[in-house]
Design a protein around this motif. Sequence first.
Motif, PDB file in Angstrom:
ATOM      1  N   ASN A  54       0.804  -1.215   0.000  1.00 24.99           N
ATOM      2  CA  ASN A  54       0.000   0.000   0.000  1.00 24.99           C
ATOM      3  C   ASN A  54       0.846   1.279   0.000  1.00 24.99           C
ATOM      4  OD1 ASN A  54      -2.887   0.923   0.256  1.00 24.99           O
ATOM      5  ND2 ASN A  54      -2.016   1.973   2.021  1.00 24.99           N
ATOM      6  N   LEU A  55       1.956   1.289   0.722  1.00 22.36           N
ATOM      7  CA  LEU A  55       2.753   2.516   0.848  1.00 22.36           C
ATOM      8  C   LEU A  55       3.289   3.045  -0.482  1.00 22.36           C
ATOM      9  CD1 LEU A  55       4.627   1.965   4.217  1.00 22.36           C
ATOM     10  CD2 LEU A  55       2.811   3.586   3.723  1.00 22.36           C
ATOM     11  N   PRO A  56       3.812   2.202  -1.360  1.00 20.22           N
ATOM     12  CA  PRO A  56       4.266   2.749  -2.650  1.00 20.22           C
ATOM     13  C   PRO A  56       3.119   3.375  -3.455  1.00 20.22           C
ATOM     14  CG  PRO A  56       5.163   0.559  -2.322  1.00 20.22           C
ATOM     15  CD  PRO A  56       4.157   0.792  -1.227  1.00 20.22           C
ATOM     16  N   LEU A  57       1.930   2.807  -3.318  1.00 20.45           N
ATOM     17  CA  LEU A  57       0.771   3.383  -3.999  1.00 20.45           C
ATOM     18  C   LEU A  57       0.474   4.769  -3.447  1.00 20.45           C
ATOM     19  CD1 LEU A  57      -1.581   3.106  -5.979  1.00 20.45           C
ATOM     20  CD2 LEU A  57      -2.860   1.955  -4.153  1.00 20.45           C
ATOM     21  N   HIS A  58       0.558   4.914  -2.129  1.00 21.30           N
ATOM     22  CA  HIS A  58       0.348   6.234  -1.512  1.00 21.30           C
ATOM     23  C   HIS A  58       1.361   7.239  -2.058  1.00 21.30           C
ATOM     24  CE1 HIS A  58      -0.256   9.359   1.492  1.00 21.30           C
ATOM     25  NE2 HIS A  58       1.055   9.421   1.540  1.00 21.30           N
ATOM     26  N   ILE A  59       2.621   6.845  -2.092  1.00 22.84           N
ATOM     27  CA  ILE A  59       3.679   7.739  -2.576  1.00 22.84           C
ATOM     28  C   ILE A  59       3.411   8.148  -4.016  1.00 22.84           C
ATOM     29  CG2 ILE A  59       6.140   7.881  -3.135  1.00 22.84           C
ATOM     30  CD1 ILE A  59       6.603   5.977  -0.683  1.00 22.84           C
ATOM     31  N   GLU A  60       3.036   7.179  -4.840  1.00 19.11           N
ATOM     32  CA  GLU A  60       2.765   7.469  -6.251  1.00 19.11           C
ATOM     33  C   GLU A  60       1.564   8.403  -6.403  1.00 19.11           C
ATOM     34  OE1 GLU A  60       1.070   5.168 -10.156  1.00 19.11           O
ATOM     35  OE2 GLU A  60       2.311   4.024  -8.756  1.00 19.11           O
ATOM     36  N   LEU A  61       0.484   8.118  -5.680  1.00 17.97           N
ATOM     37  CA  LEU A  61      -0.720   8.939  -5.796  1.00 17.97           C
ATOM     38  C   LEU A  61      -0.499  10.354  -5.261  1.00 17.97           C
ATOM     39  CD1 LEU A  61      -3.406   6.325  -4.745  1.00 17.97           C
ATOM     40  CD2 LEU A  61      -3.106   7.330  -7.030  1.00 17.97           C
ATOM     41  N   ALA A  62       0.311  10.488  -4.238  1.00 17.85           N
ATOM     42  CA  ALA A  62       0.590  11.812  -3.679  1.00 17.85           C
ATOM     43  C   ALA A  62       1.471  12.626  -4.613  1.00 17.85           C
ATOM     44  CB  ALA A  62       1.259  11.675  -2.310  1.00 17.85           C
ATOM     45  N   SER A  63       2.376  11.967  -5.294  1.00 14.41           N
ATOM     46  CA  SER A  63       3.372  12.673  -6.105  1.00 14.41           C
ATOM     47  C   SER A  63       2.949  12.871  -7.550  1.00 14.41           C
ATOM     48  CB  SER A  63       4.695  11.908  -6.074  1.00 14.41           C
ATOM     49  OG  SER A  63       5.178  11.847  -4.763  1.00 14.41           O
ATOM     50  N   GLN A  64       2.513  11.845  -8.206  1.00 18.17           N
ATOM     51  CA  GLN A  64       2.213  11.894  -9.634  1.00 18.17           C
ATOM     52  C   GLN A  64       0.820  12.449  -9.895  1.00 18.17           C
ATOM     53  OE1 GLN A  64       4.694  11.163 -11.710  1.00 18.17           O
ATOM     54  NE2 GLN A  64       5.908  10.684  -9.899  1.00 18.17           N
ATOM     55  N   GLY A  65       0.720  13.754  -9.892  1.00 22.36           N
ATOM     56  CA  GLY A  65      -0.566  14.388 -10.145  1.00 22.36           C
ATOM     57  C   GLY A  65      -1.445  14.421  -8.908  1.00 22.36           C
ATOM     58  N   GLY A  66      -0.866  14.159  -7.758  1.00 21.38           N
ATOM     59  CA  GLY A  66      -1.635  14.133  -6.521  1.00 21.38           C
ATOM     60  C   GLY A  66      -1.537  15.436  -5.767  1.00 21.38           C
ATOM     61  N   TYR A  67      -1.803  15.364  -4.480  1.00 26.83           N
ATOM     62  CA  TYR A  67      -1.884  16.581  -3.677  1.00 26.83           C
ATOM     63  C   TYR A  67      -0.553  17.302  -3.558  1.00 26.83           C
ATOM     64  CZ  TYR A  67      -0.021  13.892   0.255  1.00 26.83           C
ATOM     65  OH  TYR A  67       0.764  13.136   1.060  1.00 26.83           O
ATOM     66  N   LEU A  68       0.573  16.587  -3.618  1.00 24.22           N
ATOM     67  CA  LEU A  68       1.860  17.278  -3.527  1.00 24.22           C
ATOM     68  C   LEU A  68       2.091  18.172  -4.740  1.00 24.22           C
ATOM     69  CD1 LEU A  68       4.162  14.521  -1.997  1.00 24.22           C
ATOM     70  CD2 LEU A  68       3.164  16.511  -0.860  1.00 24.22           C
ATOM     71  N   ILE A  69       1.608  17.758  -5.891  1.00 23.45           N
ATOM     72  CA  ILE A  69       1.723  18.574  -7.103  1.00 23.45           C
ATOM     73  C   ILE A  69       0.885  19.841  -6.932  1.00 23.45           C
ATOM     74  CG2 ILE A  69       1.223  18.662  -9.581  1.00 23.45           C
ATOM     75  CD1 ILE A  69       3.599  16.829  -8.789  1.00 23.45           C
ATOM     76  N   GLU A  70      -0.296  19.690  -6.349  1.00 16.70           N
ATOM     77  CA  GLU A  70      -1.177  20.848  -6.136  1.00 16.70           C
ATOM     78  C   GLU A  70      -0.559  21.811  -5.125  1.00 16.70           C
ATOM     79  OE1 GLU A  70      -4.457  23.222  -6.953  1.00 16.70           O
ATOM     80  OE2 GLU A  70      -3.568  21.546  -8.029  1.00 16.70           O
ATOM     81  N   VAL A  71       0.058  21.276  -4.066  1.00 19.75           N
ATOM     82  CA  VAL A  71       0.731  22.140  -3.086  1.00 19.75           C
ATOM     83  C   VAL A  71       1.874  22.885  -3.769  1.00 19.75           C
ATOM     84  CG1 VAL A  71       2.153  22.168  -0.991  1.00 19.75           C
ATOM     85  CG2 VAL A  71       0.071  20.795  -1.057  1.00 19.75           C
ATOM     86  N   ARG A  72       2.633  22.182  -4.598  1.00 23.64           N
ATOM     87  CA  ARG A  72       3.752  22.827  -5.302  1.00 23.64           C
ATOM     88  C   ARG A  72       3.243  23.916  -6.248  1.00 23.64           C
ATOM     89  NH1 ARG A  72       7.299  18.909  -8.430  1.00 23.64           N
ATOM     90  NH2 ARG A  72       5.836  19.318 -10.092  1.00 23.64           N
ATOM     91  N   ARG A  73       2.088  23.680  -6.866  1.00 23.82           N
ATOM     92  CA  ARG A  73       1.509  24.690  -7.757  1.00 23.82           C
ATOM     93  C   ARG A  73       1.087  25.922  -6.959  1.00 23.82           C
ATOM     94  NH1 ARG A  73      -3.071  26.733  -9.206  1.00 23.82           N
ATOM     95  NH2 ARG A  73      -4.383  25.374  -7.947  1.00 23.82           N
ATOM     96  N   LEU A  74       0.436  25.698  -5.819  1.00 25.75           N
ATOM     97  CA  LEU A  74      -0.028  26.812  -4.989  1.00 25.75           C
ATOM     98  C   LEU A  74       1.116  27.536  -4.290  1.00 25.75           C
ATOM     99  CD1 LEU A  74      -3.147  25.220  -3.242  1.00 25.75           C
ATOM    100  CD2 LEU A  74      -3.168  27.123  -4.866  1.00 25.75           C
ATOM    101  N   ARG A  75       2.098  26.770  -3.854  1.00 25.96           N
ATOM    102  CA  ARG A  75       3.206  27.311  -3.052  1.00 25.96           C
ATOM    103  C   ARG A  75       4.542  26.838  -3.620  1.00 25.96           C
ATOM    104  NH1 ARG A  75      -0.041  30.376  -1.877  1.00 25.96           N
ATOM    105  NH2 ARG A  75      -1.758  29.865  -0.522  1.00 25.96           N
ATOM    106  N   PRO A  76       5.005  27.409  -4.719  1.00 26.65           N
ATOM    107  CA  PRO A  76       6.268  26.974  -5.323  1.00 26.65           C
ATOM    108  C   PRO A  76       7.455  27.053  -4.362  1.00 26.65           C
ATOM    109  CG  PRO A  76       5.114  28.515  -6.770  1.00 26.65           C
ATOM    110  CD  PRO A  76       4.366  28.482  -5.484  1.00 26.65           C
ATOM    111  N   SER A  77       7.404  27.964  -3.418  1.00 23.26           N
ATOM    112  CA  SER A  77       8.520  28.116  -2.479  1.00 23.26           C
ATOM    113  C   SER A  77       8.571  26.991  -1.439  1.00 23.26           C
ATOM    114  CB  SER A  77       8.432  29.467  -1.767  1.00 23.26           C
ATOM    115  OG  SER A  77       7.250  29.523  -0.992  1.00 23.26           O
ATOM    116  N   TRP A  78       7.567  26.136  -1.415  1.00 24.60           N
ATOM    117  CA  TRP A  78       7.523  25.036  -0.455  1.00 24.60           C
ATOM    118  C   TRP A  78       8.152  23.755  -0.991  1.00 24.60           C
ATOM    119  CZ3 TRP A  78       2.211  24.976   2.476  1.00 24.60           C
ATOM    120  CH2 TRP A  78       2.023  26.220   3.092  1.00 24.60           C
ATOM    121  N   GLN A  79       8.889  23.870  -2.062  1.00 26.75           N
ATOM    122  CA  GLN A  79       9.489  22.697  -2.702  1.00 26.75           C
ATOM    123  C   GLN A  79      10.302  21.850  -1.711  1.00 26.75           C
ATOM    124  OE1 GLN A  79       8.836  21.579  -5.680  1.00 26.75           O
ATOM    125  NE2 GLN A  79      10.287  19.896  -5.588  1.00 26.75           N
ATOM    126  N   ARG A  80      11.042  22.502  -0.806  1.00 23.99           N
ATOM    127  CA  ARG A  80      11.856  21.724   0.138  1.00 23.99           C
ATOM    128  C   ARG A  80      10.984  20.938   1.111  1.00 23.99           C
ATOM    129  NH1 ARG A  80      12.796  24.219   5.164  1.00 23.99           N
ATOM    130  NH2 ARG A  80      12.002  26.337   5.218  1.00 23.99           N
TER     131      ARG A  80
END
Length: 150
Positions: A54-80
Amino acid sequence: MIKPKKVIERFRDLTDCHKMESRLIGELRLLLEQPATAPTRHAILTILNRLLDNLPLHIELASQGGYLIEVRRLRPSWQRHIKALRRANACSLSSLHELCKRIRHESPSEPIDARECGEIKAWIRSLRSLREQECQLLQNAFSIDIGGEA
């Protein structure tokens, strides 16, 4: 830009992934409270292996078009912060993999011992902390958008 329908599908998949993770963690906690027997050890390993799936699926869903991408779009300075979460997820997966391997190979027909139970509980606490960090990052990213920047 990702199409809204695709975002909704990924969000549903991520929600299902989180539900599965929570259910498995709950079952694992219950098993850790049971008397230490060889069948309990086997059941614990079964759940740990399902978490490993399950964990790799979570990582993939969060990263590949998931919520982390949306956070990066909203807050580019939060990349770190996003990179730190990705590393923490990868570290959690690696730790679980090593823990499973060790439990699987150390006296597989014996009951799980107190040290192994303690390591599993520590891993669960670590994962819970990671999920709380993810939740906090999301809340901050979207609340700043709603409430304005300070």
